[in-house]
Write a protein that holds these residues in place. Structure first.
Motif, PDB file in Angstrom:
ATOM      1  N   SER A  94      44.046  48.429  39.447  1.00 34.70           N
ATOM      2  CA  SER A  94      44.143  48.506  40.905  1.00 34.70           C
ATOM      3  C   SER A  94      43.770  47.168  41.508  1.00 34.70           C
ATOM      4  CB  SER A  94      43.203  49.596  41.439  1.00 34.70           C
ATOM      5  OG  SER A  94      41.851  49.281  41.110  1.00 34.70           O
ATOM      6  N   TYR A  95      44.062  47.011  42.781  1.00 33.14           N
ATOM      7  CA  TYR A  95      43.661  45.795  43.480  1.00 33.14           C
ATOM      8  C   TYR A  95      42.139  45.787  43.632  1.00 33.14           C
ATOM      9  CZ  TYR A  95      48.559  45.072  44.716  1.00 33.14           C
ATOM     10  OH  TYR A  95      49.913  44.868  44.660  1.00 33.14           O
ATOM     11  N   PRO A  96      41.518  44.622  43.549  1.00 34.54           N
ATOM     12  CA  PRO A  96      40.055  44.548  43.710  1.00 34.54           C
ATOM     13  C   PRO A  96      39.621  45.073  45.074  1.00 34.54           C
ATOM     14  CG  PRO A  96      40.943  42.487  42.845  1.00 34.54           C
ATOM     15  CD  PRO A  96      42.117  43.316  43.263  1.00 34.54           C
ATOM     16  N   THR A  97      38.515  45.779  45.104  1.00 35.78           N
ATOM     17  CA  THR A  97      37.994  46.277  46.382  1.00 35.78           C
ATOM     18  C   THR A  97      37.249  45.154  47.099  1.00 35.78           C
ATOM     19  OG1 THR A  97      35.980  47.021  45.261  1.00 35.78           O
ATOM     20  CG2 THR A  97      37.754  48.634  45.543  1.00 35.78           C
ATOM     21  N   VAL A  98      37.274  45.199  48.415  1.00 38.27           N
ATOM     22  CA  VAL A  98      36.628  44.182  49.240  1.00 38.27           C
ATOM     23  C   VAL A  98      35.322  44.739  49.788  1.00 38.27           C
ATOM     24  CG1 VAL A  98      36.858  42.703  51.277  1.00 38.27           C
ATOM     25  CG2 VAL A  98      38.862  43.203  49.858  1.00 38.27           C
ATOM     26  N   SER A  99      34.244  43.993  49.634  1.00 38.64           N
ATOM     27  CA  SER A  99      32.936  44.453  50.116  1.00 38.64           C
ATOM     28  C   SER A  99      32.878  44.427  51.638  1.00 38.64           C
ATOM     29  CB  SER A  99      31.829  43.562  49.551  1.00 38.64           C
ATOM     30  OG  SER A  99      31.921  42.257  50.098  1.00 38.64           O
ATOM     31  N   GLN A 100      31.872  45.096  52.197  1.00 34.53           N
ATOM     32  CA  GLN A 100      31.709  45.128  53.646  1.00 34.53           C
ATOM     33  C   GLN A 100      31.506  43.722  54.199  1.00 34.53           C
ATOM     34  OE1 GLN A 100      32.186  47.712  55.630  1.00 34.53           O
ATOM     35  NE2 GLN A 100      31.879  46.326  57.380  1.00 34.53           N
ATOM     36  N   GLU A 141      49.536  44.265  40.599  1.00 33.25           N
ATOM     37  CA  GLU A 141      48.187  44.823  40.453  1.00 33.25           C
ATOM     38  C   GLU A 141      47.503  44.273  39.198  1.00 33.25           C
ATOM     39  OE1 GLU A 141      48.319  49.185  42.606  1.00 33.25           O
ATOM     40  OE2 GLU A 141      48.935  49.045  40.516  1.00 33.25           O
ATOM     41  N   HIS A 164      44.021  42.484  39.321  1.00 35.97           N
ATOM     42  CA  HIS A 164      42.932  43.152  38.603  1.00 35.97           C
ATOM     43  C   HIS A 164      42.240  42.181  37.643  1.00 35.97           C
ATOM     44  CE1 HIS A 164      40.925  46.846  37.332  1.00 35.97           C
ATOM     45  NE2 HIS A 164      41.098  46.478  36.077  1.00 35.97           N
ATOM     46  N   GLN A 172      32.653  40.967  52.923  1.00 35.79           N
ATOM     47  CA  GLN A 172      33.936  40.267  52.885  1.00 35.79           C
ATOM     48  C   GLN A 172      34.857  40.725  54.004  1.00 35.79           C
ATOM     49  OE1 GLN A 172      34.702  41.332  48.726  1.00 35.79           O
ATOM     50  NE2 GLN A 172      34.767  39.154  48.185  1.00 35.79           N
ATOM     51  N   LYS A 173      34.803  42.025  54.325  1.00 30.40           N
ATOM     52  CA  LYS A 173      35.611  42.548  55.431  1.00 30.40           C
ATOM     53  C   LYS A 173      35.207  41.904  56.746  1.00 30.40           C
ATOM     54  CE  LYS A 173      36.642  47.075  53.398  1.00 30.40           C
ATOM     55  NZ  LYS A 173      36.443  48.545  53.516  1.00 30.40           N
TER      56      LYS A 173
END
Length: 307
Positions: A276-282, A57, A61, A284-285
């Motif tokens: 934490s792990y980076p969040t993925v945007s919509q 992580e 991060h 990117q999803k």
């Protein structure tokens, strides 16, 4: 659990910032509330797995770096501690540096220079086996070695006075504050071994052919300065333990407890970071789903089917 304060009370090990300490007040055989070596080894194994997960992580991060410093008298167990802590990390994200006497090139730079070259990048962990603190420890016991640094105005041992050492402590605090302000978490461990235990380990190195290489007559020579080293260590820890770069005095007569205590403290400091792990945007999803569909739609060739 590795981070349980009841098992390894961190308050007993940390050097409180601003407090003047004496190593005589720290028990080298202290074991917290750990009853057996087997219990410690089980906790340490669980801790290694946890550290590996958190390290992943940390890398993803990409905001913090970790600098872990080990200082100790000879035979206190620094190498073994590094080896056991390393076993819980992915070696791709960890750099270990063992600093020996400075070379002529290193002496032609300020005493931080070679240590700066070994600092961790964001997402990385660096372990320094000995560190910039040698410049207020071994050189304070042997002040004549300072003359090799060719510092302007310092041309005799007489000029290496208390004011000189207080200035060095100030420089170290400033150096570490700058690192901390820029995202480096600094953890400093002094492995505190008794003179009796050091003697035992020296004899083991002499009597065991597989450990002969670990012993040097220079180790015995420095042992003669035991009291001086205890004094300069006490002074350095007192002057440089801060909120942003604390010192921990680790009881080291029992190696298994020392390793567990170190791993426990590292795990607790990781928890404070809230990484934490980076969040993925919509968007990117959606791109990931497109990539998945493209991969799923590929036709397999004959060679692929055989595999």
């Amino acid at each position: 659990m590795l981070t349980d304060q009841k098992l390894i009370p961190q308050k007993k090990l940390i050097v409180k910032p601003g407090k003047t300490i004496s190593l005589k007040d720290y028990d080298t055989a202290y074991k917290g509330n750990i009853l057996t070596k087997a219990e410690a080894e089980k906790l340490l194994e669980e801790g290694r797995k946890h550290l590996a997960e958190v390290q992943d992580e940390l890398y993803a991060h990409n905001r913090y770096s970790i600098l872990i410093i080990f200082q100790a008298m000879d035979a206190a167990g620094k190498d073994g501690a590094v080896k056991h802590i390393m076993s819980g990390f992915n070696p791709l994200g960890v750099k270990v540096h063992s600093f020996k006497a400075p070379t002529s090139t290193e002496l032609d730079h300020d005493y931080f220079w070679r240590h700066q070259l070994a600092l961790p990048a964001r997402g990385e962990i660096a372990i320094h086996n000995r560190s910039h603190y040698e410049n207020v420890l071994v050189t304070k016991v042997h002040p004549e070695w300072i003359l090799n640094e060719h510092i302007p105005g310092i041309d005799s041992v007489k000029k290496i006075d208390e004011k000189f050492w207080q200035q060095r402590y100030k420089q170290i605090r400033r150096f570490e504050k700058n690192l901390s302000d820029n995202g480096t978490v600094i953890l400093k461990f002094f492995l505190h071994v008794s003179k009796k235990e050091q003697k035992k380990r020296f004899l083991e190195r002499i009597e065991d052919p597989s450990k002969n290489w670990k012993f040097s007559l220079s180790d015995l020579k420095e042992r003669a300065f035991w009291d001086e080293y205890q004094k300069v260590y006490s002074e350095a820890l007192s002057a440089t333990s801060t909120d942003y770069a604390p010192w921990f005095v680790i009881p080291a007569d029992d190696k298994w407890y020392a390793r567990l205590a170190i791993a426990s403290i590292i795990a607790r400091e990781f928890e404070k970071l809230e990484i934490s792990y980076p969040t993925v945007s919509q968007a990117q999803k959606e791109e990931l789903q497109k990539a998945k569909l493209q991969l799923m739609s590929e036709k397999e060739g004959k060679a692929d089917k055989k595999k």
